[in-house]
Design a protein around this motif. Structure first.
Motif, PDB file in Angstrom:
ATOM      1  N   SER A   6       0.546  -0.413   0.127  1.00 56.08           N
ATOM      2  CA  SER A   6       0.168  -0.022  -0.445  1.00 56.08           C
ATOM      3  C   SER A   6       1.145   1.243   0.016  1.00 56.08           C
ATOM      4  O   SER A   6       1.938   1.589   0.576  1.00 56.08           O
ATOM      5  CB  SER A   6      -1.062  -0.124   1.323  1.00 56.08           C
ATOM      6  OG  SER A   6      -0.015  -0.124   2.803  1.00 56.08           O
ATOM      7  N   THR A   7       0.285   2.215  -0.914  1.00 58.88           N
ATOM      8  CA  THR A   7       1.338   3.792  -0.415  1.00 58.88           C
ATOM      9  C   THR A   7      -0.063   4.816   0.028  1.00 58.88           C
ATOM     10  O   THR A   7      -1.051   4.394   0.648  1.00 58.88           O
ATOM     11  CB  THR A   7       0.865   3.965  -1.910  1.00 58.88           C
ATOM     12  OG1 THR A   7       1.756   5.040  -1.854  1.00 58.88           O
ATOM     13  CG2 THR A   7      -0.318   4.193  -2.483  1.00 58.88           C
ATOM     14  N   GLY A  23      -0.903   0.889  -7.091  1.00 59.66           N
ATOM     15  CA  GLY A  23      -1.157   0.657  -8.104  1.00 59.66           C
ATOM     16  C   GLY A  23      -2.467   0.384  -9.063  1.00 59.66           C
ATOM     17  O   GLY A  23      -2.957   0.069 -10.077  1.00 59.66           O
ATOM     18  N   GLN A  24      -3.131   1.275  -7.742  1.00 59.03           N
ATOM     19  CA  GLN A  24      -4.686   0.996  -7.737  1.00 59.03           C
ATOM     20  C   GLN A  24      -4.519   1.799  -9.032  1.00 59.03           C
ATOM     21  O   GLN A  24      -4.602   2.986  -8.507  1.00 59.03           O
ATOM     22  CB  GLN A  24      -4.936   1.321  -7.062  1.00 59.03           C
ATOM     23  CG  GLN A  24      -6.998   1.316  -6.634  1.00 59.03           C
ATOM     24  CD  GLN A  24      -7.412   1.380  -5.387  1.00 59.03           C
ATOM     25  OE1 GLN A  24      -6.809   1.534  -4.332  1.00 59.03           O
ATOM     26  NE2 GLN A  24      -8.874   1.197  -5.262  1.00 59.03           N
ATOM     27  N   PRO A  25      -5.475   1.582 -10.036  1.00 58.17           N
ATOM     28  CA  PRO A  25      -5.785   2.071 -10.996  1.00 58.17           C
ATOM     29  C   PRO A  25      -6.829   3.514 -10.906  1.00 58.17           C
ATOM     30  O   PRO A  25      -7.670   3.179  -9.736  1.00 58.17           O
ATOM     31  CB  PRO A  25      -6.387   1.530 -12.114  1.00 58.17           C
ATOM     32  CG  PRO A  25      -6.378   0.316 -11.124  1.00 58.17           C
ATOM     33  CD  PRO A  25      -5.869   0.601 -10.068  1.00 58.17           C
ATOM     34  N   GLY A  26      -6.651   4.170 -11.550  1.00 58.84           N
ATOM     35  CA  GLY A  26      -7.486   5.727 -11.294  1.00 58.84           C
ATOM     36  C   GLY A  26      -7.001   6.788 -10.896  1.00 58.84           C
ATOM     37  O   GLY A  26      -5.855   6.926 -10.619  1.00 58.84           O
ATOM     38  N   PRO A  27      -8.315   8.175 -10.342  1.00 51.69           N
ATOM     39  CA  PRO A  27      -7.658   9.046  -9.837  1.00 51.69           C
ATOM     40  C   PRO A  27      -6.943   8.640  -8.266  1.00 51.69           C
ATOM     41  O   PRO A  27      -7.728   8.398  -7.637  1.00 51.69           O
ATOM     42  CB  PRO A  27      -7.953  11.208 -10.305  1.00 51.69           C
ATOM     43  CG  PRO A  27      -9.952   9.280 -10.620  1.00 51.69           C
ATOM     44  CD  PRO A  27      -8.961   7.924 -11.151  1.00 51.69           C
ATOM     45  N   ASP A  40      -0.374  11.171  -3.310  1.00 48.29           N
ATOM     46  CA  ASP A  40       0.069  10.058  -3.450  1.00 48.29           C
ATOM     47  C   ASP A  40       2.044  10.129  -3.045  1.00 48.29           C
ATOM     48  O   ASP A  40       2.982  10.883  -3.285  1.00 48.29           O
ATOM     49  CB  ASP A  40       0.670   9.355  -4.764  1.00 48.29           C
ATOM     50  CG  ASP A  40       0.635   7.864  -4.725  1.00 48.29           C
ATOM     51  OD1 ASP A  40       1.669   7.767  -3.798  1.00 48.29           O
ATOM     52  OD2 ASP A  40       0.894   6.967  -5.550  1.00 48.29           O
ATOM     53  N   ALA A  41       2.263   9.928  -1.732  1.00 50.05           N
ATOM     54  CA  ALA A  41       3.182  10.826  -0.804  1.00 50.05           C
ATOM     55  C   ALA A  41       4.395   9.554  -1.081  1.00 50.05           C
ATOM     56  O   ALA A  41       5.529   9.566  -0.188  1.00 50.05           O
ATOM     57  CB  ALA A  41       3.223  10.773   0.149  1.00 50.05           C
ATOM     58  N   GLY A  42       3.497   8.020  -1.671  1.00 48.41           N
ATOM     59  CA  GLY A  42       4.765   6.898  -1.613  1.00 48.41           C
ATOM     60  C   GLY A  42       4.570   5.777   0.005  1.00 48.41           C
ATOM     61  O   GLY A  42       3.574   6.327   0.395  1.00 48.41           O
ATOM     62  N   PRO A  43       4.400   5.274  -0.429  1.00 48.21           N
ATOM     63  CA  PRO A  43       4.654   3.547   0.234  1.00 48.21           C
ATOM     64  C   PRO A  43       5.216   3.766   1.755  1.00 48.21           C
ATOM     65  O   PRO A  43       5.071   3.456   3.218  1.00 48.21           O
ATOM     66  CB  PRO A  43       5.245   2.117   0.663  1.00 48.21           C
ATOM     67  CG  PRO A  43       5.692   2.433  -1.191  1.00 48.21           C
ATOM     68  CD  PRO A  43       5.501   4.365  -2.406  1.00 48.21           C
ATOM     69  N   GLN A  44       6.359   4.744   1.428  1.00 46.51           N
ATOM     70  CA  GLN A  44       7.768   4.420   2.361  1.00 46.51           C
ATOM     71  C   GLN A  44       7.595   5.653   3.474  1.00 46.51           C
ATOM     72  O   GLN A  44       8.240   6.063   4.393  1.00 46.51           O
ATOM     73  CB  GLN A  44       9.031   4.266   2.067  1.00 46.51           C
ATOM     74  CG  GLN A  44       9.523   3.424   1.503  1.00 46.51           C
ATOM     75  CD  GLN A  44       9.641   1.988   2.709  1.00 46.51           C
ATOM     76  OE1 GLN A  44      10.499   2.222   3.025  1.00 46.51           O
ATOM     77  NE2 GLN A  44       9.119   0.779   2.039  1.00 46.51           N
ATOM     78  N   LEU A  45       6.702   6.770   3.322  1.00 43.63           N
ATOM     79  CA  LEU A  45       6.387   7.847   4.256  1.00 43.63           C
ATOM     80  C   LEU A  45       6.249   7.414   5.243  1.00 43.63           C
ATOM     81  O   LEU A  45       5.271   6.721   5.930  1.00 43.63           O
ATOM     82  CB  LEU A  45       5.275   8.735   3.597  1.00 43.63           C
ATOM     83  CG  LEU A  45       4.602  10.226   5.079  1.00 43.63           C
ATOM     84  CD1 LEU A  45       5.482  10.610   4.132  1.00 43.63           C
ATOM     85  CD2 LEU A  45       3.660  10.942   4.243  1.00 43.63           C
TER      86      LEU A  45
END
Length: 123
Positions: A6-7, A23-27, A40-45
């Protein structure tokens, strides 16, 4: 990448965060409080606690500079450095101004005044 499923999506003005599958599609999802698209700040935030206004302001400055926290290499490497307070943000902005280096680069530098690093100590 194993382990990263997850991100983090964040809305700094509202101090809210949520996780979505990578990688979930869509806005980007809208913020539940203000309705604006979340970042989207990324999974490691490492998300600051909601009560930490200074931490959220520093995170907003980091995100505005274009930094994100993607999963790169081994998860044990961690997300890398980011300033946790506005004082640290301002120190790095000052270093960027004095050295001519990009603000984003200095925001990702643990010690901008380290003589072995990209900047030199202030006068």
């Amino acid at each position: 990448m194993p382990g990263i499923r997850s991100t983090h999506f964040v809305c700094p003005p509202c101090r809210t965060a949520l996780k979505r599958p990578v990688g979930q599609p869509g806005p980007p999802p809208p913020c539940a409080h203000c309705g604006h698209p979340m970042t989207d700040a990324g999974p490691q935030l490492a998300v600051p606690p909601r009560r930490d206004a200074d931490g959220w302001a520093a995170l907003a400055a980091v995100l505005e500079a274009g930094l994100r926290f993607p999963a790169i290499g081994c998860e044990a490497d961690g997300p890398g450095y980011r300033p946790r307070t506005m004082r640290e943000v301002e120190e790095r902005r000052t270093a960027a101004h004095r050295t001519g280096r990009p603000v984003a680069e200095m925001l990702a530098t643990r010690d901008p005044w380290d003589e072995d690093g990209p900047a030199h100590a202030p006068a």
